[in-house]
Design an enzyme around this catalytic site. Structure first.
Site, PDB file in Angstrom:
ATOM      1  N   ARG A 112     -21.045  30.304  16.864  1.00  0.00           N
ATOM      2  CA  ARG A 112     -20.289  31.339  16.119  1.00  0.00           C
ATOM      3  C   ARG A 112     -18.928  31.636  16.727  1.00  0.00           C
ATOM      4  NH1 ARG A 112     -25.436  33.384  16.002  1.00  0.00           N
ATOM      5  NH2 ARG A 112     -26.472  32.944  14.015  1.00  0.00           N
ATOM      6  N   LYS A 134      -5.019  28.616  11.554  1.00  0.00           N
ATOM      7  CA  LYS A 134      -5.711  28.037  10.397  1.00  0.00           C
ATOM      8  C   LYS A 134      -6.385  26.759  10.859  1.00  0.00           C
ATOM      9  CE  LYS A 134      -3.280  29.347   6.203  1.00  0.00           C
ATOM     10  NZ  LYS A 134      -2.602  28.769   5.019  1.00  0.00           N
ATOM     11  N   GLU A 176       8.071  19.198   7.880  1.00  0.00           N
ATOM     12  CA  GLU A 176       7.757  20.637   8.036  1.00  0.00           C
ATOM     13  C   GLU A 176       8.992  21.395   8.538  1.00  0.00           C
ATOM     14  OE1 GLU A 176       5.079  21.968   6.936  1.00  0.00           O
ATOM     15  OE2 GLU A 176       3.364  20.600   7.196  1.00  0.00           O
ATOM     16  N   LYS A 204       7.342  30.527  12.782  1.00  0.00           N
ATOM     17  CA  LYS A 204       5.957  30.564  12.318  1.00  0.00           C
ATOM     18  C   LYS A 204       5.204  31.733  12.938  1.00  0.00           C
ATOM     19  CE  LYS A 204       1.807  28.317  11.032  1.00  0.00           C
ATOM     20  NZ  LYS A 204       1.075  27.084  10.725  1.00  0.00           N
ATOM     21  N   GLU A 214      -2.902  35.602   5.350  1.00  0.00           N
ATOM     22  CA  GLU A 214      -2.248  35.161   4.124  1.00  0.00           C
ATOM     23  C   GLU A 214      -2.520  36.071   2.936  1.00  0.00           C
ATOM     24  OE1 GLU A 214      -1.786  30.926   3.897  1.00  0.00           O
ATOM     25  OE2 GLU A 214      -1.751  31.001   1.713  1.00  0.00           O
ATOM     26  N   ARG A 218       2.671  34.997   4.476  1.00  0.00           N
ATOM     27  CA  ARG A 218       2.280  33.720   5.070  1.00  0.00           C
ATOM     28  C   ARG A 218       2.221  32.595   4.030  1.00  0.00           C
ATOM     29  NH1 ARG A 218      -2.184  32.322   9.772  1.00  0.00           N
ATOM     30  NH2 ARG A 218      -1.748  30.097   9.778  1.00  0.00           N
ATOM     31  N   ASN A 222       3.631  27.651   2.687  1.00  0.00           N
ATOM     32  CA  ASN A 222       3.163  26.565   1.827  1.00  0.00           C
ATOM     33  C   ASN A 222       4.270  26.026   0.934  1.00  0.00           C
ATOM     34  OD1 ASN A 222       0.448  26.619   2.694  1.00  0.00           O
ATOM     35  ND2 ASN A 222       0.142  28.477   1.490  1.00  0.00           N
ATOM     36  N   HIS A 225       4.166  22.572  -0.609  1.00  0.00           N
ATOM     37  CA  HIS A 225       2.829  22.052  -0.325  1.00  0.00           C
ATOM     38  C   HIS A 225       1.926  21.858  -1.536  1.00  0.00           C
ATOM     39  CE1 HIS A 225       3.920  22.470   3.812  1.00  0.00           C
ATOM     40  NE2 HIS A 225       2.715  22.201   4.259  1.00  0.00           N
ATOM     41  N   HIS A 229      -0.020  18.434  -1.220  1.00  0.00           N
ATOM     42  CA  HIS A 229      -1.468  18.238  -1.096  1.00  0.00           C
ATOM     43  C   HIS A 229      -1.996  17.338  -2.213  1.00  0.00           C
ATOM     44  CE1 HIS A 229      -1.859  22.124   1.493  1.00  0.00           C
ATOM     45  NE2 HIS A 229      -1.642  21.066   2.226  1.00  0.00           N
ATOM     46  N   HIS A 241       0.864  13.790   5.570  1.00  0.00           N
ATOM     47  CA  HIS A 241       1.139  15.176   5.192  1.00  0.00           C
ATOM     48  C   HIS A 241       2.643  15.502   5.196  1.00  0.00           C
ATOM     49  CE1 HIS A 241       0.432  19.416   4.629  1.00  0.00           C
ATOM     50  NE2 HIS A 241       1.212  19.674   5.663  1.00  0.00           N
TER      51      HIS A 241
END
Ligand SMILES: NC(=O)c1ccc[n+]([C@@H]2O[C@H](COP(=O)([O-])OP(=O)(O)OC[C@H]3O[C@@H](n4cnc5c(N)ncnc54)[C@H](O)[C@@H]3O)[C@@H](O)[C@H]2O)c1
Ligand SMILES: [Zn+2]
Length: 342
Positions: A112, A134, A176, A204, A214, A218, A222, A225, A229, A241
């Site tokens: 966990r 993330k 990026e 960032k 997000e 945030r 993206n 993106h 994606h 990517h």
């Protein structure tokens, strides 16, 4: 030798990001003192050795997005368990964004949650993937569809490890970086590599500190993106990517123009920055079907209903919901198609 020390400011979960030559040698100093064992997750191809100054083992994962799966995470967790790792021990992700995403996710769910430290080894992972917590893996249905927010305890961006990076992977990082250029207007390429990476980390970190999960700002990270994606999935990851992000940025400009949010000068500015300044290819590989791209874009995580994009506009970059499919298709028609071997 200059080492920049930045902080991702998240209250009692704040952590340092060191940027500079040789900072991987500081690993032992940033590991949680409770950790008796260190599980280093990496790939055999990555020529970076770490010395955590305590009991450690190296766990290899496969190379390429097709290994960014739940099966890989399960295998890692089973290896951790077989070794006898406890919840006081620590996972170190040493690699590109694929490795830090997978290692971070395994760290988030093993027992966990155990502490994680990242040693990003690609430009992309240093400026983006290793920062902000993330983590996750892909499903056949889409990129990063399963994951968790799990902040690391520290991130070490060692500039020395970039020497072995291929031209292609350097370009991915620049994809990026071009994104940050549009979010802030910063002329990042004018800076030396260390300052440039540190500035991207700072941008960032600022956004993440504002909006860790997000709920708002945030999402701007993206930018470019949604198509990116889709291109990764539909091309079967022939496009990496960062390469896909470069294309996605120019596409987002065409779409914003299609929706009357920006003028043609601003579209041309996007093309100019991505292609001429950052030297990136923005052509969509021949043979990728518009309909398939559209379906993949509608599965994007940002989406509630219809199509959602991050788009430039009169007041800057913003999240735009319910974009008509016809506009998205029309903007695809503005993109150059080429069989350039990728
Ligand atoms: N979590 C986030 O916020 C976030 C943000 C951006 C991207 N990502 C993810 O990051 C991934 C892309 O990351 P990437 O571009 O780093 O790809 P990657 O991790 O696949 O690495 C690219 C290649 O570089 C090799 N490599 C790594 N370090 C090297 C070194 N120092 N020398 C030589 N070769 C080296 C790797 O083995 C690999 O073949 C994608 O899965 C993307 O979804 C995550
Ligand atoms: Zn990205």
């Amino acid at each position: 030798v200059t080492v920049s020390e930045l902080t991702v400011d998240l209250g009692d979960r704040s952590y340092p990001v060191l940027v500079g030559p040789g900072v991987r040698d500081r690993l032992a100093t940033v590991l949680p003192t409770s950790a008796a064992r260190v599980a280093i997750v990496t790939q055999p191809e990555i020529p970076v050795r770490l010395d955590p100054h305590r009991e450690h083992r190296v766990f290899h994962i496969g190379q390429g997005e097709q290994w960014k799966t739940l099966a890989t995470v399960e295998e890692l967790c089973r290896s951790f368990a077989a070794w006898g790792m406890t919840r006081d021990d620590v996972v170190v992700g040493c690699g590109g964004g694929m490795v830090t995403d997978v290692a971070g996710f395994a760290g988030a769910i093993y027992h966990r949650g155990v502490r994680v430290v990242h040693v990003p080894t690609t430009l992309l992972a240093m400026v983006d993937a290793a920062i902000g917590g993330k983590t996750g893996v892909n499903l056949p249905e889409g990129k990063n569809l399963v994951g968790a927010f799990w902040q690391p305890s520290a991130v070490l961006c060692d500039l020395d490890v970039l020497a072995s990076l291929s031209t292609r992977d350097t370009r991915c990082g620049l994809g990026e970086m071009a994104k940050y250029h549009f979010l802030t207007g910063d002329e990042l390429l004018d800076l030396d590599i260390g300052t440039r990476i540190a500035r991207c980390v700072e941008i960032k970190a600022g956004i993440v500190a504002d909006d860790e999960r997000e709920g708002g700002r945030r999402a701007l990270l993206n930018y470019g993106h949604t198509l990116a994606h889709a291109l990764e999935i539909v091309s079967g990851h022939r496009l990496a990517h960062g390469e896909a992000v470069a294309i996605g940025l120019v596409y987002a400009a065409h779409l914003a123009h299609e929706l009357g949010r920006i003028d043609t000068d601003r579209v041309e500015h996007h093309r100019h920055v991505v292609e001429d300044v950052y030297g990136l290819d923005t052509t969509i590989p021949e043979g990728l079907d518009d309909r398939e791209l559209l379906i993949a874009m509608s599965r994007d995580k940002k989406t509630r209903s219809g199509l959602t994009f991050v788009l430039d506009g009169p007041t800057g970059v913003d999240v735009v919901h319910d974009v008509p499919a016809a506009a998205a298709v029309k903007a695809l028609g503005c993109m150059t198609r080429a069989d350039n071997g990728r």
